[in-house]
Scaffold this motif. Structure first.
Motif, PDB file in Angstrom:
ATOM      1  N   ASN A  30     -43.806  33.613 -94.525  1.00 50.54           N
ATOM      2  CA  ASN A  30     -43.953  32.155 -94.619  1.00 50.54           C
ATOM      3  C   ASN A  30     -44.088  31.456 -93.266  1.00 50.54           C
ATOM      4  O   ASN A  30     -43.859  30.255 -93.163  1.00 50.54           O
ATOM      5  N   GLY A  31     -44.439  32.244 -92.238  1.00 54.23           N
ATOM      6  CA  GLY A  31     -44.516  31.675 -90.893  1.00 54.23           C
ATOM      7  C   GLY A  31     -45.460  30.487 -90.784  1.00 54.23           C
ATOM      8  O   GLY A  31     -45.207  29.540 -90.042  1.00 54.23           O
ATOM      9  N   ASP A  32     -46.552  30.529 -91.551  1.00 49.26           N
ATOM     10  CA  ASP A  32     -47.542  29.442 -91.435  1.00 49.26           C
ATOM     11  C   ASP A  32     -47.262  28.294 -92.401  1.00 49.26           C
ATOM     12  O   ASP A  32     -48.001  27.309 -92.438  1.00 49.26           O
ATOM     13  N   LYS A  33     -46.233  28.464 -93.194  1.00 49.23           N
ATOM     14  CA  LYS A  33     -45.894  27.399 -94.139  1.00 49.23           C
ATOM     15  C   LYS A  33     -45.315  26.202 -93.368  1.00 49.23           C
ATOM     16  O   LYS A  33     -44.606  26.385 -92.371  1.00 49.23           O
ATOM     17  N   ILE A  34     -45.615  24.993 -93.841  1.00 49.90           N
ATOM     18  CA  ILE A  34     -45.064  23.804 -93.171  1.00 49.90           C
ATOM     19  C   ILE A  34     -43.583  23.691 -93.527  1.00 49.90           C
ATOM     20  O   ILE A  34     -43.222  23.694 -94.709  1.00 49.90           O
ATOM     21  N   ALA A  35     -42.753  23.598 -92.508  1.00 55.36           N
ATOM     22  CA  ALA A  35     -41.330  23.329 -92.751  1.00 55.36           C
ATOM     23  C   ALA A  35     -41.137  21.822 -92.862  1.00 55.36           C
ATOM     24  O   ALA A  35     -40.509  21.326 -93.796  1.00 55.36           O
ATOM     25  N   PHE A  36     -41.694  21.092 -91.868  1.00 53.41           N
ATOM     26  CA  PHE A  36     -41.533  19.636 -91.864  1.00 53.41           C
ATOM     27  C   PHE A  36     -42.856  18.928 -91.599  1.00 53.41           C
ATOM     28  O   PHE A  36     -43.556  19.268 -90.639  1.00 53.41           O
ATOM     29  N   TYR A  37     -43.158  17.955 -92.445  1.00 56.76           N
ATOM     30  CA  TYR A  37     -44.160  16.957 -92.099  1.00 56.76           C
ATOM     31  C   TYR A  37     -43.382  15.824 -91.460  1.00 56.76           C
ATOM     32  O   TYR A  37     -42.373  15.376 -92.028  1.00 56.76           O
ATOM     33  N   TRP A  38     -43.837  15.361 -90.315  1.00 57.77           N
ATOM     34  CA  TRP A  38     -43.142  14.239 -89.683  1.00 57.77           C
ATOM     35  C   TRP A  38     -43.997  12.988 -89.775  1.00 57.77           C
ATOM     36  O   TRP A  38     -45.172  12.994 -89.392  1.00 57.77           O
ATOM     37  N   SER A  45     -46.986  14.230 -87.470  1.00 56.49           N
ATOM     38  CA  SER A  45     -47.251  15.602 -87.034  1.00 56.49           C
ATOM     39  C   SER A  45     -46.615  16.551 -88.033  1.00 56.49           C
ATOM     40  O   SER A  45     -46.085  16.120 -89.061  1.00 56.49           O
ATOM     41  N   ARG A  46     -46.656  17.815 -87.757  1.00 51.44           N
ATOM     42  CA  ARG A  46     -46.112  18.819 -88.669  1.00 51.44           C
ATOM     43  C   ARG A  46     -45.622  20.017 -87.880  1.00 51.44           C
ATOM     44  O   ARG A  46     -46.015  20.214 -86.719  1.00 51.44           O
ATOM     45  N   LEU A  47     -44.768  20.793 -88.515  1.00 49.83           N
ATOM     46  CA  LEU A  47     -44.190  21.948 -87.837  1.00 49.83           C
ATOM     47  C   LEU A  47     -44.123  23.098 -88.842  1.00 49.83           C
ATOM     48  O   LEU A  47     -43.547  22.934 -89.919  1.00 49.83           O
ATOM     49  N   THR A  48     -44.711  24.237 -88.496  1.00 45.64           N
ATOM     50  CA  THR A  48     -44.610  25.395 -89.401  1.00 45.64           C
ATOM     51  C   THR A  48     -43.263  26.084 -89.160  1.00 45.64           C
ATOM     52  O   THR A  48     -42.592  25.836 -88.152  1.00 45.64           O
ATOM     53  N   ILE A  61     -25.328  14.926 -80.699  1.00 47.12           N
ATOM     54  CA  ILE A  61     -26.746  14.593 -80.871  1.00 47.12           C
ATOM     55  C   ILE A  61     -26.834  13.140 -81.330  1.00 47.12           C
ATOM     56  O   ILE A  61     -26.239  12.775 -82.355  1.00 47.12           O
ATOM     57  N   TYR A  62     -27.537  12.320 -80.555  1.00 47.62           N
ATOM     58  CA  TYR A  62     -27.664  10.883 -80.855  1.00 47.62           C
ATOM     59  C   TYR A  62     -29.154  10.574 -80.808  1.00 47.62           C
ATOM     60  O   TYR A  62     -29.688  10.210 -79.767  1.00 47.62           O
ATOM     61  N   MET A  63     -29.804  10.790 -81.920  1.00 40.25           N
ATOM     62  CA  MET A  63     -31.277  10.753 -81.909  1.00 40.25           C
ATOM     63  C   MET A  63     -31.843  10.090 -83.148  1.00 40.25           C
ATOM     64  O   MET A  63     -31.220  10.094 -84.199  1.00 40.25           O
ATOM     65  N   PRO A  64     -33.056   9.562 -83.017  1.00 37.52           N
ATOM     66  CA  PRO A  64     -33.735   9.071 -84.213  1.00 37.52           C
ATOM     67  C   PRO A  64     -34.274  10.253 -85.022  1.00 37.52           C
ATOM     68  O   PRO A  64     -34.157  11.405 -84.605  1.00 37.52           O
ATOM     69  N   MET A  65     -34.921   9.939 -86.150  1.00 35.52           N
ATOM     70  CA  MET A  65     -35.415  11.002 -87.014  1.00 35.52           C
ATOM     71  C   MET A  65     -36.759  11.535 -86.509  1.00 35.52           C
ATOM     72  O   MET A  65     -37.831  11.225 -87.030  1.00 35.52           O
ATOM     73  N   ILE A  66     -36.651  12.345 -85.460  1.00 33.39           N
ATOM     74  CA  ILE A  66     -37.849  13.004 -84.925  1.00 33.39           C
ATOM     75  C   ILE A  66     -37.609  14.504 -85.017  1.00 33.39           C
ATOM     76  O   ILE A  66     -36.471  14.949 -85.226  1.00 33.39           O
ATOM     77  N   LEU A  67     -38.671  15.286 -84.860  1.00 30.89           N
ATOM     78  CA  LEU A  67     -38.536  16.724 -85.093  1.00 30.89           C
ATOM     79  C   LEU A  67     -37.560  17.402 -84.141  1.00 30.89           C
ATOM     80  O   LEU A  67     -36.969  18.427 -84.469  1.00 30.89           O
ATOM     81  N   GLU A  68     -37.380  16.809 -82.968  1.00 30.94           N
ATOM     82  CA  GLU A  68     -36.426  17.408 -82.019  1.00 30.94           C
ATOM     83  C   GLU A  68     -34.993  17.361 -82.557  1.00 30.94           C
ATOM     84  O   GLU A  68     -34.136  18.109 -82.076  1.00 30.94           O
ATOM     85  N   LEU A  69     -34.740  16.510 -83.524  1.00 25.65           N
ATOM     86  CA  LEU A  69     -33.370  16.432 -84.064  1.00 25.65           C
ATOM     87  C   LEU A  69     -32.996  17.692 -84.843  1.00 25.65           C
ATOM     88  O   LEU A  69     -32.013  18.358 -84.489  1.00 25.65           O
TER      89      LEU A  69
END
Ligand code: PRX
Length: 664
Positions: free
Chosen positions: A94-102, A111-114, A142-150
């Protein structure tokens, strides 16, 4: 109306993991009678570096007379959560499957992240953390908005056994400082700032203030890692404001550190009961409680509740609107979905920007099949009328979820009929930061629904209703909602204060975990959670204590005494209604009211701002000095049916408070 049953649609039932009430009952019974077999079977889906010791699979004590409270699942087992969430999915193809659409605050930013990329980024950041001296058992805030780095930051912590403590990036610098101090965090991760709707929040500045405050109290944070989020938005206005202040000894940019970091990192094997994360929640005494969750039990419980409660199948697109600063964002944005190899949407913004139909357009854009949100959001969107919803197809939706507070019938029906086109099941999920995952909830393909009822317990959960004297209420009735034994995802302690854990949850009714909520069981056995029965308030799904707000108000030099109660609110569910007794010689005027509201915003966070501040020349107290909150709640509601006032030291105060009540 409230008791009408709504049955799951047959299409949903056909493919459901739990497809009938008979199946549910059988599975629930097995989970209670044979916990080791039940959860052991589920645990086989995951990778364990060492297996659990059979006769130590599950042990606990809920009885204070027998010694300290403890809860242990899968003793002897060792694993790594990020390995199970990421490597395992990549290895299984499932490596190429999208984990998160941002989806960013601005609809143009997405953006998106597999799974493969998420694994790489997690490993890279785990190596960055290591280079900052973080190792197993260290705390990372961790004090962050809802971005993929979170989620990347959270998962990177789990990779190396560091304990994350996510603080909602709407909390003030005081609240952040308090949490940094309590956990003695080594590292803080943040962004330069974020746009929330049309509002700009300069998060790094708030962090600087918090770190300085923590330092004053003797705690030196070692590193602050900053994502250049505003700067990369390519928006000239954003770039102007992103010139953040910088401490060269402490602050580094995320992208600089990631540049040379290696994309692989061997996972640290954690034992079953090693801490996974701390998440602070309001406590009724005012000081926040650091709820601690551990590794193995949390993993299997997050995974199982996600799978069954949302009935998630491969190919589905799931979206939970919660922020990772709350438990819902931990269990049902990060851990539960990834443990099931799911594809999810992460949304940075708010429902009203750029238009009031943003939620509905996101559902259509990503073809969302499961949508999980809060009653307060539903109510705030109902206000804009049906047309905004009808503009969108929403035809992919199968399951709708609700969490955070009791959902009123009107909101439930609107959600069901309009958003769900009368064909989606609604999962009204009752749970808490402390429970780690859903504990009372319908199963979308099995449970006939009643609007406003969270229905029945999840696997492994044994709820009871108790009366004032701790007697179990059988059949129909209303009482304190408690649990008789632990399930795998339950909290283990309050960080650094096991005594407070025992006092808060086990003292009131020995042998039971006390939720602090009241509930009713109807003739069909359905559970209806009625709300908090302690001094806690639930404002837009945010739990806070009256004591917490009172102590902030009482700090003002003009205030002699403050008492805070909840008042019902059409959108927020509850709002804060404050009674203020000024110091002798001080006047109660509009200026004071504005100052007090500002103070609460600054000290706790904008979501805690009181709606009403009322002048109270004195407070209704018993002769022993106890404030009669029950009466204050009546005054706040404008309800003159106040009951017996004979226990009051001064009965005339009630009439006076009614006279001074502002028109609200
Ligand atoms: O009062 C209950 C309410 O939210 C409290 C837990 O808040 P927190 O720890 O912040 O976690 C919120 C997200 C899980 C509970 O004690 N609550 C939560 N869900 C429901 C609810 N009340 C009624 N129905 C629900 N579905």
């Amino acid at each position: 109306m409230a008791d009408k049953m709504y049955y799951p649609n047959s299409e949903l039932t056909r493919e459901a993991y739990c497809a009938s009430m008979e199946q549910y009952k059988q599975m629930h019974e097995k989970s209670i009678k044979e916990p080791m077999q039940f959860w052991g079977e589920i645990a086989k889906q995951f990778y364990w570096e060492t297996p659990a010791i059979e006769d130590k699979f599950f042990s606990y004590n809920f009885d204070l007379s027998k010694g300290d409270i403890f809860i242990k699942w899968m003793e002897g087992a060792s694993t790594n959560i990020s390995f199970n969430l990421l490597d395992k999915n990549v290895k299984s193809g499932n490596g190429d499957k999208i984990a998160f659409y941002w989806e960013g605050n601005d609809p143009e930013d997405y953006s998106r992240l597999t799974y493969r990329k998420l694994l790489e980024e997690t490993c890279r950041f785990a190596n960055v953390l290591k280079s900052k001296g973080v190792s197993m058992g260290d705390k990372v805030v961790i004090y962050m908005p809802m971005i993929l780095e979170l989620p990347i930051a959270m998962l990177a912590c789990t990779r190396i056994g560091a304990i994350h403590s996510v603080v909602f990036a709407g909390y003030s610098s005081d609240s952040l400082a308090e949490r940094i101090l309590d956990s003695k965090a080594k590292v803080l991760i943040t962004t330069d700032g974020v746009w929330r709707g049309e509002k700009l929040l300069l998060l790094k500045n708030i962090c600087d203030e918090a770190v300085a405050k923590a330092k004053k109290h003797g705690h030196q944070l070692e590193s602050c890692i900053v994502v250049a989020h505003l700067r990369r938005l390519n928006n000239p206005q954003a770039m102007d404001v992103a010139n953040v202040s910088w401490d060269d000894d402490r602050d580094v940019w995320w992208h600089d550190e990631m540049e040379d970091a290696e994309a692989s990192c061997y996972p640290v094997w954690m034992t079953a009961e090693d801490p996974l994360f701390i998440l602070y929640t309001s406590g009724s005494t005012g000081k926040p409680k650091g709820v601690l969750h551990t590794t193995a039990g949390y993993l299997i419980y997050a995974a199982t509740t996600f799978k069954y409660v949302f009935d998630y199948h491969p190919g589905d697109i799931y979206w939970c609107t919660a922020d990772c600063g709350w438990i819902t964002g931990h269990t049902y944005v990060v851990y539960g979905p990834l443990a099931n190899g799911a594809t999810s949407v992460i949304f940075e913004g708010i429902p009203f920007y750029p238009e009031n139909d943003r939620y509905w357009s996101i559902i259509d854009k990503y073809k969302v099949t499961q949508f999980y949100t809060a009653p307060t959001a539903i109510r705030s969107l109902m206000k804009f009328g049906d047309e905004l919803v009808k503009k969108h197809s929403l035809s992919t939706l199968k399951v709708l979820g609700s969490v955070g507070e009791p959902i009123n019938t009107e909101a439930w029906l609107w959600f069901y009929n309009l958003v769900g086109h009368g064909k989606c099941s609604i999962a009204d999920t009752f749970w808490q930061t402390e429970t780690g995952g859903h504990v009372i909830t319908p199963f979308p393909g099995a449970t006939p629904m009643k609007p406003g009822s969270a229905t029945f317990p999840f696997f492994g959960v044994l709820p009871e209703l108790l009366d004032e004297d701790g007697r179990v209420i059988e059949g129909e009735g209303e009482g304190y909602l408690v649990f008789r034994r632990p399930w795998p995802g339950m909290m283990r302690t309050l960080y650094g204060n096991h005594q407070r854990f025992q006092n808060t949850y086990f003292d009131r009714f020995n042998g039971f975990y006390c939720t602090g909520d009241g509930a009713r069981r109807d003739a069909d056995g359905y559970l209806w959670v009625t709300g908090r029965i302690d001094d806690m308030l639930n404002v837009s799904g945010h739990l806070m204590s009256t004591a917490e707000v009172e102590s902030v108000l009482a700090e003002h030099s003009s205030v002699a005494e403050a008492a805070v109660v909840s008042k019902s609110h059409p959108v927020k569910g509850q709002c804060l209604y404050c009674f203020i007794t000024p110091n002798a010689g001080m006047t109660f005027d509009e200026k004071l009211q504005i100052e007090l509201k500002k103070k609460v915003r600054e000290r706790i966070g904008p979501f805690a701002q009181p709606d009403v501040i009322q002048h109270a020349p004195a407070l209704p107290k018993t002769r022993s000095g106890k404030i009669m909150r029950r009466m204050l709640r009546k005054i706040a509601a404008g309800d003159r049916n106040i009951g017996d006032t004979s226990t009051l030291a001064d009965e005339t105060i009630i009439q006076l408070l009614f006279e001074l009540r502002p028109c609200v």
